[in-house]
Design an enzyme around this catalytic site. Structure first.
Site, short mmCIF file in Angstrom:
data_model
loop_
_atom_site.label_atom_id
_atom_site.label_comp_id
_atom_site.label_asym_id
_atom_site.label_seq_id
_atom_site.Cartn_x
_atom_site.Cartn_y
_atom_site.Cartn_z
N HIS A 64 0.81 -1.23 0.00
CA HIS A 64 0.00 0.00 0.00
C HIS A 64 0.83 1.27 0.00
O HIS A 64 0.31 2.37 -0.05
CB HIS A 64 -0.96 0.03 1.20
CG HIS A 64 -0.27 0.33 2.50
ND1 HIS A 64 0.32 -0.63 3.27
CD2 HIS A 64 -0.08 1.49 3.16
CE1 HIS A 64 0.85 -0.09 4.35
NE2 HIS A 64 0.62 1.20 4.32
C1 UD1 Z 1 -2.35 5.64 5.26
C2 UD1 Z 1 -1.14 6.28 5.90
C3 UD1 Z 1 -0.01 5.28 5.94
C4 UD1 Z 1 -0.45 3.98 6.60
C5 UD1 Z 1 -1.72 3.45 5.96
C6 UD1 Z 1 -2.22 2.26 6.72
C7 UD1 Z 1 -0.82 8.70 5.54
C8 UD1 Z 1 -0.09 9.71 4.77
N1 UD1 Z 1 -0.68 7.41 5.11
O1 UD1 Z 1 -2.02 5.31 3.93
O2 UD1 Z 1 1.06 5.81 6.68
O3 UD1 Z 1 0.58 3.04 6.46
O4 UD1 Z 1 -2.71 4.48 5.98
O5 UD1 Z 1 -3.06 1.47 5.96
O6 UD1 Z 1 -1.49 9.02 6.48
N2 UD1 Z 1 -9.17 4.43 0.53
C9 UD1 Z 1 -10.41 3.85 0.39
N3 UD1 Z 1 -11.09 3.51 1.53
C10 UD1 Z 1 -10.59 3.71 2.78
C11 UD1 Z 1 -9.34 4.32 2.89
C12 UD1 Z 1 -8.64 4.66 1.76
O7 UD1 Z 1 -10.90 3.66 -0.72
O8 UD1 Z 1 -11.26 3.36 3.77
C13 UD1 Z 1 -8.41 4.75 -0.71
C14 UD1 Z 1 -8.71 6.14 -1.27
O9 UD1 Z 1 -8.65 6.05 -2.66
C15 UD1 Z 1 -7.54 6.95 -0.76
C16 UD1 Z 1 -6.41 5.93 -0.74
O10 UD1 Z 1 -7.01 4.70 -0.40
O11 UD1 Z 1 -7.25 8.06 -1.56
C17 UD1 Z 1 -5.30 6.25 0.24
O12 UD1 Z 1 -5.81 6.40 1.57
P1 UD1 Z 1 -5.03 7.30 2.63
O13 UD1 Z 1 -5.65 7.15 3.97
O14 UD1 Z 1 -4.84 8.67 2.11
O15 UD1 Z 1 -3.59 6.67 2.64
P2 UD1 Z 1 -3.14 5.16 2.84
O16 UD1 Z 1 -2.46 4.74 1.59
O17 UD1 Z 1 -4.28 4.35 3.33
N1 UDP Z 2 -3.65 -5.80 8.53
C1 UDP Z 2 -4.95 -6.28 8.63
N2 UDP Z 2 -5.59 -6.64 7.48
C2 UDP Z 2 -5.01 -6.56 6.26
C3 UDP Z 2 -3.70 -6.04 6.17
C4 UDP Z 2 -3.05 -5.68 7.32
O1 UDP Z 2 -5.50 -6.39 9.73
O2 UDP Z 2 -5.66 -6.91 5.26
C5 UDP Z 2 -2.98 -5.39 9.76
C6 UDP Z 2 -1.60 -5.94 9.93
O3 UDP Z 2 -1.63 -7.23 10.50
C7 UDP Z 2 -0.96 -4.91 10.85
C8 UDP Z 2 -1.59 -3.62 10.39
O4 UDP Z 2 -2.78 -3.98 9.70
O5 UDP Z 2 -1.32 -5.14 12.20
C9 UDP Z 2 -0.67 -2.88 9.49
O6 UDP Z 2 -1.37 -1.84 8.85
P1 UDP Z 2 -0.95 -1.27 7.44
O7 UDP Z 2 -0.11 -2.25 6.73
O8 UDP Z 2 -2.20 -0.81 6.79
O9 UDP Z 2 -0.13 0.04 7.83
P2 UDP Z 2 1.35 0.34 8.33
O10 UDP Z 2 1.67 -0.58 9.45
O11 UDP Z 2 2.26 0.18 7.15
O12 UDP Z 2 1.29 1.76 8.73
#
Ligand code: UD1
Ligand code: UDP
Length: 358
Positions: free
Chosen positions: A203
């Site tokens: 991601h």
């Molecule tokens: C965010 C965090 C990242 C973290 C991750 C955990 C920031 C800058 N990034 O990244 O550090 O590792 O969360 O998963 O805060 N979207 C959906 N549904 C949702 C959420 C997101 O469709 O419920 C899609 C949207 O298109 C959105 C994109 O995912 O634009 C990115 O979501 P966003 O929360 O901005 O960043 P993450 O990549 O999820």
């Molecule tokens: N995780 C989850 N379901 C998924 C993918 C990840 O519950 O489909 C959990 C994973 O086990 C870990 C956390 O989400 O505990 C990590 O989150 P993510 O990878 O979204 O973000 P990051 O840790 O990189 O910020």
């Protein structure tokens, strides 16, 4: 003490589940969900599975550009802080929700506690690195998961209010690991046998928002003989479809929606190897003793690499293939992340400092 906790993204729900349980024994907690993650499988499922208390506020900010998303959070969090007047604001990790919470509180002279402080990838192209550095520099209490994190802060001149408490994700893992064995059927549901599949998550913006990197990852997943289970983050799904890679992937790989934490844990425990660019998943692989192939050029979780359990491969096709075929890790499960007692330690420190701050 009245503590206002701010969460908004998947890993923060998981961390908050454990810490909330500990701090509510001693303090009053107001829970604010920014709404950064909002799909049921990115948010609701964690509240239900992990029995996280219902948020007192949900800001519903949703997705947008960094500035707009963080700005909307700032505006709404400030209003809540003025209304609730908490003694302390608690923020987790390194997302936009973390920075918005810390910034809104510090401008109102409310003390800030940062859980997972001191992490550095030293890569300022990562939005998370900006969030981490800024949050640490405006926090009063810095709860570090590792000794490396403490040292990183020291190098930046931050030495007061710094505590190495261990990693709250180890608390979450230890608390839930037995529950997951009893309660989930994900292996049967996906017709998987232990150690006969890999788990992958992707991601990170540097991989998803880049055609070359995402293609290289997809090509490597499609070119191996073992099953790969790939719970797809919505951001990644969007780009896989936009780049025309989705159908190619679906022919070969088990592409599934994001999983709940219990299902994810069960899938990881029994997997042969893990492929990821997630911070949390790298740590969990290490804690579970499963070899981890990290599709990034760097990591803030350096101990996992130094101890031989994690291999950095970037988004390079050859290196990913080499990792999948040859990397076995050293199965070291050291104590770099503490003893699984981080939440109790944080709660104890909050009790102690309560009398000095107020
Ligand atoms: C965010 C965090 C990242 C973290 C991750 C955990 C920031 C800058 N990034 O990244 O550090 O590792 O969360 O998963 O805060 N979207 C959906 N549904 C949702 C959420 C997101 O469709 O419920 C899609 C949207 O298109 C959105 C994109 O995912 O634009 C990115 O979501 P966003 O929360 O901005 O960043 P993450 O990549 O999820
Ligand atoms: N995780 C989850 N379901 C998924 C993918 C990840 O519950 O489909 C959990 C994973 O086990 C870990 C956390 O989400 O505990 C990590 O989150 P993510 O990878 O979204 O973000 P990051 O840790 O990189 O910020």
């Amino acid at each position: 003490m009245k503590i206002l906790s701010i969460i908004g993204a998947r890993p923060q729900f998981i961390k908050c589940a454990s810490l909330s349980r500990a701090i509510r024994k001693e303090h009053t907690e107001i829970l604010v969900h920014t709404g950064q993650h909002y799909d049921p499988e990115m948010s609701d499922i964690f509240f239900k599975e992990l029995q996280i208390p219902e948020p007192d506020y949900n800001l519903g900010v949703g997705s947008s550009t960094h500035g707009e998303q963080t700005g909307k959070m700032l505006i709404e969090i400030e209003k809540i802080l003025l209304n609730e007047k908490p003694d302390l604001v608690l923020v987790y990790g390194d997302t936009n929700s973390t920075l918005a919470g810390a910034l809104a509180a510090s401008k109102l002279l409310i003390k800030v506690a940062h859980v997972e402080a001191g992490l550095r990838s030293f890569d300022r192209t990562m939005p998370e690195e900006i969030n981490r550095v800024l949050t640490d520099h405006i926090s009063d209490l810095l709860f570090c998961p590792t000794e490396t994190a403490v040292l990183n802060l020291k190098k930046e001149g931050i030495a007061t209010g710094v505590y190495n408490v261990g990693d709250v994700m180890l608390d979450a893992l230890e608390y839930n690991i037995k529950i997951t064995e009893e309660k989930t059927t994900v292996l049967d549901d996906l017709s998987l046998s232990p150690k006969e599949y890999l788990v992958a998550t992707v991601h990170r913006a540097s991989n998803t928002d880049n055609f070359k990197n995402l293609s290289s990852i997809v090509n490597s997943f499609c070119d191996v003989d073992i099953s790969i289970v790939f719970p797809v983050h919505p951001r990644t799904e969007k780009y896989l479809k936009q780049y025309g890679l989705w159908d190619k992937l679906c022919e070969k790989v088990k592409v599934i929606p994001p999983l709940g934490y219990l299902e994810m844990l069960k899938l990881m425990v029994h997997s042969r190897k893990i492929l990821t660019d997630s911070g949390g998943v790298q740590k969990e692989a290490y804690m579970l003793g499963v070899p981890c192939i990290t599709m990034r050029e760097n990591t803030e979780w350096v101990e996992t690499v130094d101890d031989g359990g994690n291999m950095l491969v970037g988004a390079d096709y050859e290196k990913i293939m080499d990792g999948i075929l040859n990397f076995e890790g050293t199965k070291i499960k050291g104590d770099v992340f503490g003893t699984g007692n981080a939440c109790v330690e944080i709660s104890k420190i909050l009790n102690k400092i309560c009398s000095t701050f107020y």
